[in-house]
Design an enzyme around this catalytic site. Structure first.
Site, mmCIF file in Angstrom:
data_model
loop_
_atom_site.group_PDB
_atom_site.id
_atom_site.type_symbol
_atom_site.label_atom_id
_atom_site.label_comp_id
_atom_site.label_asym_id
_atom_site.label_seq_id
_atom_site.Cartn_x
_atom_site.Cartn_y
_atom_site.Cartn_z
ATOM 1 C CD1 TRP A 226 -2.040 -2.331 1.631
ATOM 2 C CD2 TRP A 226 -2.901 -1.309 -0.162
ATOM 3 N NE1 TRP A 226 -2.969 -3.179 1.062
ATOM 4 C CE2 TRP A 226 -3.515 -2.582 -0.034
ATOM 5 C CE3 TRP A 226 -3.284 -0.493 -1.227
ATOM 6 C CZ2 TRP A 226 -4.489 -3.045 -0.935
ATOM 7 C CZ3 TRP A 226 -4.252 -0.951 -2.122
ATOM 8 C CH2 TRP A 226 -4.838 -2.214 -1.967
ATOM 9 C CG ASP B 192 -3.172 4.070 3.945
ATOM 10 O OD1 ASP B 192 -4.198 3.890 4.621
ATOM 11 O OD2 ASP B 192 -2.974 3.494 2.854
ATOM 12 C CE LYS C 237 -7.909 -2.414 3.554
ATOM 13 N NZ LYS C 237 -7.883 -3.768 3.015
#
Lengths: 361, 361
Positions: free
Chosen positions: B102, B172, B196
């Site tokens: 990511w 993030d 999530k």
């Protein structure tokens, strides 16, 4: 109260059978051990849901194979920016036809990126009509021509697809997609936030003629690149799975009800009922849009006596007719009567309007 | 089957009480005559839902008043692009610390817009550890430093907030937001896809220190401008109302359960259980991440004998333990154990793993 007839402009009413199915599946989808909200977008369950939704939308709208179909986040407004980034090359101008608030919004999004010509603009007339095609001032060598098929706030709708020659036609169909049969092959791009005529909020549909994806466009992040979304089958990142699933249920419902041909007839009858009440009210109710440009999706109207606006809304709500308040830009009332609004709801509103006039006339 | 323990990495399991409430309200919200999916985002009902969600998230994470909180579409990936557009001025460089998939994605999104330095990169070591802070090669005068608090695929998590001096730290937090108390004031921007650790798919949370909004940034559409979203209270265009509502229900559930302090303890116990089984399996199960960098949210592991991968998944599913297949980039298994995964689920998985080893050892 129990469920009312909801005339909201979007998010808007959904078919009750769709809500009932979504409700019954909300704890567990199809024996999968989890809700569709909880399942991976890469798993077999959601892949099936996604594929069926695309297949059903293609069937519903007769979308040719040389068009890609995307289910994306960001709403129509994000697509308005992405369209310039993806389809206009640096230095290439674009043409915009502005017939209401959303056309203005579309134009605003692209201004940082491209030179945008306003080929026609209904603002001087208060957006109460669509400028005649013969009066449009289209430019040469533009990347595309953009227009708004139906203006939700002003209640102005194109009844025909404008002819712009060989230049790709890009259309915001947020509030009238799948309301009647249209010839998709006449368009370069059709896009729509789903929360009006398709029902579910949080997902947008973008239908793109594949050859346009070969255009270089402008420097942009991968996540803003339609080519990447096509390659990733709208799962470049985690898509709004539940919203996509709900859209899929609406597509199945529409197909089962008879498809867009059937909805075109229902929508014509529904709009006809309301405009008849307005036109036959002796000026008690007023719709200011030119008859040929009146929207079949959004019927804005005004009471002659503004002092009655509040009683009208209050009594309507008591009668189970909600969200009739007009957009703050215009005031007055607005009845949004998308595909999922039953004819019974519009009949109830028409009766209420006649009755209200009698009681408060 | 009935509801299983779902270890999906996202979309991920939701608290059952939240799903039950959403189910009971799906046809009609709070006596409003319509579902929350169908109500206008400008109406009093959704305004209340939205305000409560923000208030509850602020309470949950102790977000200071000088931070704005946004609820947006597009997922974390879209925010990755927007962060460069909003906070880096033309010609201004940015620093990225890459500790997994990511982090690479974040870097990819900004490359069309800014000169991005890779200050540290764990890729040479297969993203099995976090490069020591002392080895980071931070630049001068960058717009911000970006890192990924938890890498969902590689199972690598920062246990402390890195000190980068006065440069705004952008993080993030998609897969570990609200998993434990953090000092928000150490950050310039925190962003997270909600699907999530917060549960609902289709909405992202962006927490921005307000002074950063004064930066000019780069030419961008209004819909890509965080200032406009702040001004419009995340309703610049139609927001994903149902997803936002569902996030709000999760926030209320988390507060009622005891807040992030309580979840930090549960999460430590849950991760501890699984790493114990792995570490005490004599190599039958293997996690390759450096112990100090092991994620408490995502536990990737491999079976010594790959031929047993399929039987493992099949028997796990039969035992009501689903979505344990590892990401295609790594193979093997992965157990995602976010806030909403009950301890009973992790206990069941730990027992199953020990039992499977005994039977197939």
């Amino acid at each position: 109260m129990s469920r009312a007839f909801n005339f909201s402009a979007g998010p808007a009413t959904l078919p009750e059978p769709v809500l009932l199915q979504a409700q019954s599946e909300l704890l567990e989808w199809n024996n999968a051990g989890a809700s569709i909200v909880e399942l991976s977008h890469r798993g077999p369950e959601f892949i099936q849901v996604a594929a069926e939704a695309e297949r059903d939308l293609r069937a519903l709208m007769a979308i040719p194979d040389d068009y890609a179909v995307l289910f994306l986040q960001g709403g129509a407004t994000a697509q308005q920016a992405l369209i310039a980034l993806n389809f206009a090359n640096p230095g290439q101008a674009v043409d915009y036809v502005v017939t209401g608030h959303w056309g203005k919004t579309a134009l605003k999004q692209v201004k940082p990126y491209v030179s945008a010509n306003v080929a026609a603009n209904g603002e001087a007339g208060g957006f109460r009509d669509i400028p005649a095609r013969a009066d449009w001032n289209l430019s040469k060598d533009v990347a595309y021509v953009h227009y708004t098929a139906n203006e939700t706030i002003h209640g102005v709708e194109f009844r025909d697809i404008p002819d712009v020659g060989d230049v790709p036609l890009v259309a915001d169909f947020s509030s009238s997609i799948a309301a009647e049969p249209i010839d998709v092959s006449k368009f370069g791009v059709i896009y729509a936030g789903a929360q009006k005529n398709l029902g579910p909020v949080g997902v947008s549909v973008v239908i793109v003629r594949r050859d346009l994806l070969e255009r270089a466009g402008q420097p942009r992040a991968d996540i803003f690149d339609y080519r990447s979304h096509v390659k990733g089958e709208s799962m470049l990142n985690t898509p709004p799975t539940w919203n996509w699933y709900l859209a899929g249920l609406v597509f199945k419902w529409m197909l089962a009800e008879g498809g867009v041909e059937e909805f075109a007839q229902r929508n014509a009858r529904k709009a006809g009922l309301l405009y008849d009440v307005i036109d036959n009210s002796g000026g008690y109710y007023r719709n200011e849009v030119a008859v040929a440009a009146r929207s079949r999706m959004n019927v804005p109207f005004f009471l002659k006596d503004e002092a009655l606006d509040k009683p009208f809304l209050k009594e309507a709500e008591a009668a189970g007719l909600i969200s009739l308040k007009g957009h703050r830009a215009l005031g007055g009332m607005r009845a949004s009567i998308y595909n999922a609004m039953p004819e019974a709801g519009v009949q109830a509103l028409a009766s209420f309007m006649r009755d209200f006039q009698q009681r408060h006339g």
